[in-house]
Motif scaffolding. Sequence first.
Motif, PDB file in Angstrom:
ATOM      1  N   LYS A  13     -37.748 -16.637  29.930  1.00  0.00           N
ATOM      2  CA  LYS A  13     -37.851 -15.215  29.567  1.00  0.00           C
ATOM      3  C   LYS A  13     -36.691 -14.419  30.185  1.00  0.00           C
ATOM      4  CE  LYS A  13     -40.926 -11.192  29.777  1.00  0.00           C
ATOM      5  NZ  LYS A  13     -39.915 -10.326  30.347  1.00  0.00           N
ATOM      6  N   MET A  14     -36.385 -14.724  31.432  1.00  0.00           N
ATOM      7  CA  MET A  14     -35.290 -14.032  32.121  1.00  0.00           C
ATOM      8  C   MET A  14     -33.963 -14.214  31.381  1.00  0.00           C
ATOM      9  SD  MET A  14     -32.518 -15.033  34.201  1.00  0.00           S
ATOM     10  CE  MET A  14     -32.868 -16.478  35.216  1.00  0.00           C
ATOM     11  N   TYR A  15     -33.681 -15.465  30.962  1.00  0.00           N
ATOM     12  CA  TYR A  15     -32.410 -15.708  30.257  1.00  0.00           C
ATOM     13  C   TYR A  15     -32.363 -14.889  28.956  1.00  0.00           C
ATOM     14  CZ  TYR A  15     -31.751 -19.632  33.481  1.00  0.00           C
ATOM     15  OH  TYR A  15     -31.594 -20.393  34.615  1.00  0.00           O
ATOM     16  N   CYS A  16     -33.483 -14.882  28.238  1.00  0.00           N
ATOM     17  CA  CYS A  16     -33.524 -14.140  26.964  1.00  0.00           C
ATOM     18  C   CYS A  16     -33.346 -12.639  27.216  1.00  0.00           C
ATOM     19  CB  CYS A  16     -34.832 -14.412  26.229  1.00  0.00           C
ATOM     20  SG  CYS A  16     -34.972 -16.126  25.717  1.00  0.00           S
ATOM     21  N   ASP A  17     -34.031 -12.137  28.237  1.00  0.00           N
ATOM     22  CA  ASP A  17     -33.902 -10.712  28.587  1.00  0.00           C
ATOM     23  C   ASP A  17     -32.448 -10.358  28.895  1.00  0.00           C
ATOM     24  OD1 ASP A  17     -36.578 -10.326  28.263  1.00  0.00           O
ATOM     25  OD2 ASP A  17     -37.077 -10.307  30.418  1.00  0.00           O
ATOM     26  N   ARG A  18     -31.785 -11.226  29.644  1.00  0.00           N
ATOM     27  CA  ARG A  18     -30.395 -10.925  30.044  1.00  0.00           C
ATOM     28  C   ARG A  18     -29.456 -10.950  28.839  1.00  0.00           C
ATOM     29  NH1 ARG A  18     -29.955 -10.216  35.372  1.00  0.00           N
ATOM     30  NH2 ARG A  18     -27.680 -10.140  35.364  1.00  0.00           N
ATOM     31  N   ILE A  19     -29.723 -11.852  27.903  1.00  0.00           N
ATOM     32  CA  ILE A  19     -28.884 -11.875  26.683  1.00  0.00           C
ATOM     33  C   ILE A  19     -29.118 -10.591  25.887  1.00  0.00           C
ATOM     34  CG2 ILE A  19     -28.578 -13.007  24.433  1.00  0.00           C
ATOM     35  CD1 ILE A  19     -29.060 -15.695  25.918  1.00  0.00           C
ATOM     36  N   ARG A  20     -30.407 -10.209  25.721  1.00  0.00           N
ATOM     37  CA  ARG A  20     -30.736  -8.996  24.965  1.00  0.00           C
ATOM     38  C   ARG A  20     -30.093  -7.763  25.589  1.00  0.00           C
ATOM     39  NH1 ARG A  20     -35.751 -10.929  23.265  1.00  0.00           N
ATOM     40  NH2 ARG A  20     -36.625 -10.591  25.317  1.00  0.00           N
ATOM     41  N   LYS A  21     -30.108  -7.724  26.929  1.00  0.00           N
ATOM     42  CA  LYS A  21     -29.552  -6.546  27.612  1.00  0.00           C
ATOM     43  C   LYS A  21     -28.039  -6.673  27.847  1.00  0.00           C
ATOM     44  CE  LYS A  21     -33.967  -5.105  29.353  1.00  0.00           C
ATOM     45  NZ  LYS A  21     -34.876  -4.882  30.477  1.00  0.00           N
ATOM     46  N   THR A 212     -24.063 -10.874  44.541  1.00  0.00           N
ATOM     47  CA  THR A 212     -24.530 -11.578  43.343  1.00  0.00           C
ATOM     48  C   THR A 212     -25.833 -10.944  42.870  1.00  0.00           C
ATOM     49  OG1 THR A 212     -23.591 -13.608  44.243  1.00  0.00           O
ATOM     50  CG2 THR A 212     -25.145 -13.854  42.421  1.00  0.00           C
ATOM     51  N   LYS A 213     -25.864 -10.495  41.637  1.00  0.00           N
ATOM     52  CA  LYS A 213     -27.056  -9.783  41.158  1.00  0.00           C
ATOM     53  C   LYS A 213     -28.239 -10.742  40.957  1.00  0.00           C
ATOM     54  CE  LYS A 213     -24.223  -6.481  38.638  1.00  0.00           C
ATOM     55  NZ  LYS A 213     -23.965  -5.547  39.733  1.00  0.00           N
ATOM     56  N   ASP A 214     -29.437 -10.270  41.293  1.00  0.00           N
ATOM     57  CA  ASP A 214     -30.647 -11.044  41.054  1.00  0.00           C
ATOM     58  C   ASP A 214     -30.917 -11.067  39.546  1.00  0.00           C
ATOM     59  OD1 ASP A 214     -33.403 -11.786  40.670  1.00  0.00           O
ATOM     60  OD2 ASP A 214     -33.635 -11.539  42.846  1.00  0.00           O
ATOM     61  N   PRO A 215     -30.969 -12.259  38.931  1.00  0.00           N
ATOM     62  CA  PRO A 215     -31.072 -12.301  37.458  1.00  0.00           C
ATOM     63  C   PRO A 215     -32.402 -11.759  36.936  1.00  0.00           C
ATOM     64  CG  PRO A 215     -31.348 -14.497  38.382  1.00  0.00           C
ATOM     65  CD  PRO A 215     -30.936 -13.608  39.514  1.00  0.00           C
ATOM     66  N   PHE A 216     -33.433 -11.754  37.767  1.00  0.00           N
ATOM     67  CA  PHE A 216     -34.755 -11.281  37.337  1.00  0.00           C
ATOM     68  C   PHE A 216     -34.875  -9.762  37.426  1.00  0.00           C
ATOM     69  CE2 PHE A 216     -35.511 -15.671  38.504  1.00  0.00           C
ATOM     70  CZ  PHE A 216     -36.402 -16.106  37.540  1.00  0.00           C
ATOM     71  N   ASP A 217     -34.187  -9.175  38.417  1.00  0.00           N
ATOM     72  CA  ASP A 217     -34.461  -7.776  38.737  1.00  0.00           C
ATOM     73  C   ASP A 217     -33.300  -6.833  38.466  1.00  0.00           C
ATOM     74  OD1 ASP A 217     -36.839  -8.732  39.768  1.00  0.00           O
ATOM     75  OD2 ASP A 217     -35.982  -9.013  41.772  1.00  0.00           O
TER      76      ASP A 217
END
Lengths: 300, 300
Positions: A13-21, A212-217
């Motif tokens: 879900k995190m990977y998909c969210d990051r692509i969308r954003k 390094t940014k937290d990929p979840f938050d």
Amino acid sequence: MKCSGLLFPARLKMYCDRIRKKVINPKPKIKIKKISSSISHIDADNSIGFVAADIGIKEAIKNAKKTGMGLVAVKKSGHYGLSSFYAEQAVKNNLLVFCFTNAPAAIAPYGAKKSLFGTNPICFGAPTGKTPFILDASTSMINRGKIRRASKLGQKIPYGVALDKNGNITTDANKALKGTQLPIATFKGSGLAWMVDILSGVLTGSSHSGKTKDPFDDFSGPQNMGHLFITINPKIFSGNNFLKEMKKNISRIKKLPKAKGFKSILYPGERKNNTYRKNLNKDISIPPKILKELNDLHDK
Amino acid sequence: MKCSGLLFPARLKMYCDRIRKKVINPKPKIKIKKISSSISHIDADNSIGFVAADIGIKEAIKNAKKTGMGLVAVKKSGHYGLSSFYAEQAVKNNLLVFCFTNAPAAIAPYGAKKSLFGTNPICFGAPTGKTPFILDASTSMINRGKIRRASKLGQKIPYGVALDKNGNITTDANKALKGTQLPIATFKGSGLAWMVDILSGVLTGSSHSGKTKDPFDDFSGPQNMGHLFITINPKIFSGNNFLKEMKKNISRIKKLPKAKGFKSILYPGERKNNTYRKNLNKDISIPPKILKELNDLHDK
């Protein structure tokens, strides 16, 4: 559903969210700058980490096969999953390998009470003629992924591996995620995490020292993570003797008298490989919370 | 007598004994086999370790200055003192460096109750523009040299760092020398020690898996120790940016809020460097037992 582990589903879900954003670039122009026949520098153009790191390790393998050793730095990348996945590729090509990556702030440097280093693993692989020797040791007492999973599943974490935000030891996974993890072996573990920050962050030209940014938050921009791969062809020093000596090495160590509670001595990578083989033909139950996330993704 | 530390004086008698008993070769024919402009393999011909390792690190520095990276394996060597001594030479040449060496059996692999790995340090150095960043972390809870010194001086060792020969925790230095030391972070420290055994023993073509002779107790032959040096010129990836980013890295970490009992956060190598500078102009008292050893040597 068949699956060899839970770490990837828990992060999908995190990977998909990051692509969308738009903080992961799904169509990156990854550039490989050849510095010499041994050394390459890769600009991953904010690609998903898996893709960039896969290109990176394959380049490092190619370089070592040609010249005896390879050094590949990757910048502008993202979270790449498990270091051992890349190490295994090199080992299957009969090479020794180091994989270093930085990660979002999770552990406090020795003397500080705030997280700054990632769990910064030290990953090393060597061929054995059988199951690869793969050490993949995070410099924290526990992997951050395990705390995240415990948090998702409402489970407790072991005592003594993390502090809450006030600096007190906690077994609550959510409080640990807001606090800081403890490094292995106090100042030695802190020093090893710092070394990994220099190698994968400063040296590669990527984020470092807690940036390094937290990929979840944190969706304020790409992670700009860095990876460093070092590959060595053992044949350059000892021809075919390397594997012969590795076999002696392992056999001597396995024959040592066992400590209480141990039936056998395993080398790094053996236990994981055994579990992997067992699980390959098994169903693995995915916790309902993660399954719902995956189904929701599917519906989108 | 002026002296910057006690480790060397405490070992001087041993070196002389080994030369007298012909298990250190005082007139070695050290051969450097050039494998490529980056890679060299050195046969130290059972030289004293200091000499072989000094030639090794200088070769690794030369290779990295020429090609961006160096890989130098040394075989048929002996105990080389502190890894940080060699790392510092590379760092003063503006290089990143790894130094690996094996050592006589001192710690038990995870799952075993008998010593096999040496204290196998992980040594890494990086230039900072000021005091070199030098991590020199043995994979044991305590350095074997410190236990030897405590034994010589009749002092106790800390609780929880070593077992006696029956597998019980001991604070008696003599019992610890006959028993086994504990690795840092249980299976992770054991894995790191195993990694160092592979890199400096198996890869270089030297003794490994517990076959390195103890220089104090075993005069049945040369130690056949191995060292591995990896050097990297950071300019290949980031030009002059490396030092700029290293300064940012250190400054950010030093500014973190301090944990209880800490006034400052030091990077690896800083404390040792401070002590070194202080001690340079000070007399250091040598314990009578070691002084007698030195005087006896002089009389021979």
